[in-house]
Motif scaffolding. Structure first.
Motif, PDB file in Angstrom:
ATOM      1  N   ARG A 105      34.011  41.988  59.640  1.00 29.47           N
ATOM      2  CA  ARG A 105      34.213  43.400  59.956  1.00 29.47           C
ATOM      3  C   ARG A 105      33.075  44.251  59.398  1.00 29.47           C
ATOM      4  O   ARG A 105      32.610  45.189  60.052  1.00 29.47           O
ATOM      5  N   ARG A 106      32.609  43.939  58.211  1.00 33.67           N
ATOM      6  CA  ARG A 106      31.533  44.723  57.606  1.00 33.67           C
ATOM      7  C   ARG A 106      30.202  44.502  58.298  1.00 33.67           C
ATOM      8  O   ARG A 106      29.329  45.370  58.263  1.00 33.67           O
ATOM      9  N   GLY A 108      30.025  44.354  61.389  1.00 31.08           N
ATOM     10  CA  GLY A 108      30.145  45.052  62.672  1.00 31.08           C
ATOM     11  C   GLY A 108      30.185  44.105  63.848  1.00 31.08           C
ATOM     12  O   GLY A 108      29.702  44.448  64.942  1.00 31.08           O
ATOM     13  N   VAL A 197      45.101  54.132  60.171  1.00 31.48           N
ATOM     14  CA  VAL A 197      44.026  53.151  60.301  1.00 31.48           C
ATOM     15  C   VAL A 197      44.094  52.448  61.656  1.00 31.48           C
ATOM     16  O   VAL A 197      43.064  52.165  62.280  1.00 31.48           O
ATOM     17  N   ASP A 200      42.624  55.058  64.351  1.00 30.67           N
ATOM     18  CA  ASP A 200      41.179  55.301  64.279  1.00 30.67           C
ATOM     19  C   ASP A 200      40.720  55.046  62.850  1.00 30.67           C
ATOM     20  O   ASP A 200      40.913  55.884  61.963  1.00 30.67           O
ATOM     21  N   MET A 201      40.112  53.897  62.632  1.00 29.60           N
ATOM     22  CA  MET A 201      39.733  53.494  61.278  1.00 29.60           C
ATOM     23  C   MET A 201      38.676  54.424  60.682  1.00 29.60           C
ATOM     24  O   MET A 201      38.747  54.795  59.505  1.00 29.60           O
ATOM     25  N   GLN A 202      37.689  54.824  61.493  1.00 26.83           N
ATOM     26  CA  GLN A 202      36.614  55.663  60.982  1.00 26.83           C
ATOM     27  C   GLN A 202      37.141  57.055  60.588  1.00 26.83           C
ATOM     28  O   GLN A 202      36.804  57.585  59.530  1.00 26.83           O
ATOM     29  N   THR A 203      37.962  57.635  61.454  1.00 24.59           N
ATOM     30  CA  THR A 203      38.510  58.957  61.148  1.00 24.59           C
ATOM     31  C   THR A 203      39.421  58.898  59.919  1.00 24.59           C
ATOM     32  O   THR A 203      39.416  59.798  59.083  1.00 24.59           O
ATOM     33  N   ALA A 205      39.116  56.903  57.421  1.00 26.24           N
ATOM     34  CA  ALA A 205      38.251  56.801  56.248  1.00 26.24           C
ATOM     35  C   ALA A 205      37.694  58.172  55.863  1.00 26.24           C
ATOM     36  O   ALA A 205      37.590  58.510  54.683  1.00 26.24           O
ATOM     37  N   LEU A 206      37.337  58.997  56.857  1.00 29.14           N
ATOM     38  CA  LEU A 206      36.830  60.343  56.587  1.00 29.14           C
ATOM     39  C   LEU A 206      37.888  61.232  55.948  1.00 29.14           C
ATOM     40  O   LEU A 206      37.566  62.192  55.250  1.00 29.14           O
ATOM     41  N   ASN A 210      41.357  54.568  52.246  1.00 31.06           N
ATOM     42  CA  ASN A 210      40.539  53.364  52.058  1.00 31.06           C
ATOM     43  C   ASN A 210      41.014  52.312  53.052  1.00 31.06           C
ATOM     44  O   ASN A 210      42.057  51.681  52.851  1.00 31.06           O
ATOM     45  N   ALA A 211      40.254  52.121  54.116  1.00 29.46           N
ATOM     46  CA  ALA A 211      40.675  51.228  55.190  1.00 29.46           C
ATOM     47  C   ALA A 211      40.814  49.786  54.702  1.00 29.46           C
ATOM     48  O   ALA A 211      41.757  49.080  55.084  1.00 29.46           O
TER      49      ALA A 211
END
Length: 326
Positions: A105-106, A108, A197, A200-203, A205-206, A210-211
């Motif tokens: 996952r990290r 990408g 999560v 929307d994982m990115q949103t 996190a913002l 902590n995803a």
């Protein structure tokens, strides 16, 4: 057998299908939890289920040893086995996520085949590690659960139907698991974070979530559910091997897809439907085909159900059409 004979065994057959369906449903809940957050089919979950069964077996063997029992009450022993299996399987699931899936996952990784192949590789690894453990520890492949009269006691039900105490325990625990998981996802702070999560994982996190932590906890919960299912499976069917998770795991995946993967109540319903299809076909198929097809063909119905479902309703019975996440 006559038609009257076939009808006379129908209630017992339906009850057996109910018990099998609840086993599939409990394992399917683990698939659903992970897919709902990551969009990942964690095929290694079937081995997490198997490890739970092995852990429960060890608790029964050593804490329930008749010569020097740590816990003499079989119901307390079962509770202890469930708790230890939940912990052990949950930890294994978290380690799988941390060591196998998180690095992908990290990086990408976008190719959907990469996490699937990784999951299959982890499954083989866990099977072989368990096989080595069983050989070194017990020098046996087929490991047998201890039996207790209190858990094997039989209750008579209407229409000449019988059920053992351990069957009643399985049904009760399955329903409690569904209620508890539904409450956790819909009513708790952790559940809100899991849903955030998954959307929307990115949103998320913002917004300060902590995803990675949420994903680890999701694997922990899914693995714990698999551990409970493994103990109850071993208790019900008594025999456990390093490969006990393969076929039930595949069928639980079918149950999750049948109910609408990512849908928690759908996973439970899918497991119950699949259990009935398999048990009814296994019981009646030899009679309906004059012995040309035996009970072993019952597995065909499970996979035929998956094929038909993917053709006519790929989102499942309770699922929705969503964009592909994996």
């Amino acid at each position: 057998m006559t038609v009257a004979d076939l009808l006379s065994i129908l209630p017992q057959t339906i009850l057996e299908g109910l018990l099998l369906g609840f086993v599939y449903a409990m394992v399917a809940l683990g698939y659903t939890m992970v897919y709902g957050v990551l969009g990942l089919i964690n095929f290694a979950h079937s081995e997490v289920f198997m490890i739970g069964a092995v852990i429960g077996l060890e608790v029964f063997r050593f804490w329930g040893n008749p010569e020097a029992p740590v816990i003499s009450n079989p119901f307390l022993l079962l509770l202890a086995a469930i708790m230890v299996a939940m912990t052990g399987s949950g930890i294994v699931a978290v380690l799988i996520e941390r060591l196998a899936y998180r690095p992908l996952r990290r990086r990408g990784t976008k190719n959907i085949l990469v996490p699937m192949i990784t999951a299959i590789g982890v499954s083989f690894l866990l099977q072989d590690l368990t096989r080595i453990y069983a050989a070194l520890r017990h020098n046996e492949f087929n490991m047998q659960y201890r039996t207790y009269d209190a858990l094997n006691a039989v209750f008579m039900l209407p229409m000449q139907t019988t059920i053992q105490v351990k069957g009643i325990v399985l049904i009760a625990v399955s329903i409690l698991m569904l209620i508890g998981l539904t409450y956790l996802v819909n009513r708790t702070k952790l559940g809100k974070a899991i849903r955030a999560v998954s959307q929307d994982m990115q949103t998320a996190a913002l917004m300060g979530i902590n995803a990675d932590t949420i994903i680890s906890r999701t694997f922990l919960i899914g693995g714990a559910l698999g551990g409970v299912a493994g103990v109850l499976f071993g208790l019900l069917y008594t025999n456990v091997t390093p490969y006990s998770g393969v076929l039930p795991g595949l069928k639980a995946f079918i149950a999750a897809v049948l109910g609408g993967i990512g849908n928690i109540p759908g996973a439970m319903v899918g497991g119950l439907v699949l259990g009935q299809l398999e048990t009814l076909s296994g019981t009646y198929l030899p009679f309906l085909t004059n012995g040309n097809f035996g009970t072993e063909y019952k597995d065909v119905f499970a996979f035929l159900t998956l094929v038909l479902l993917l053709l006519f309703r790929p989102q499942g019975l309770f699922g929705q059409n969503v964009s592909e996440k994996v």
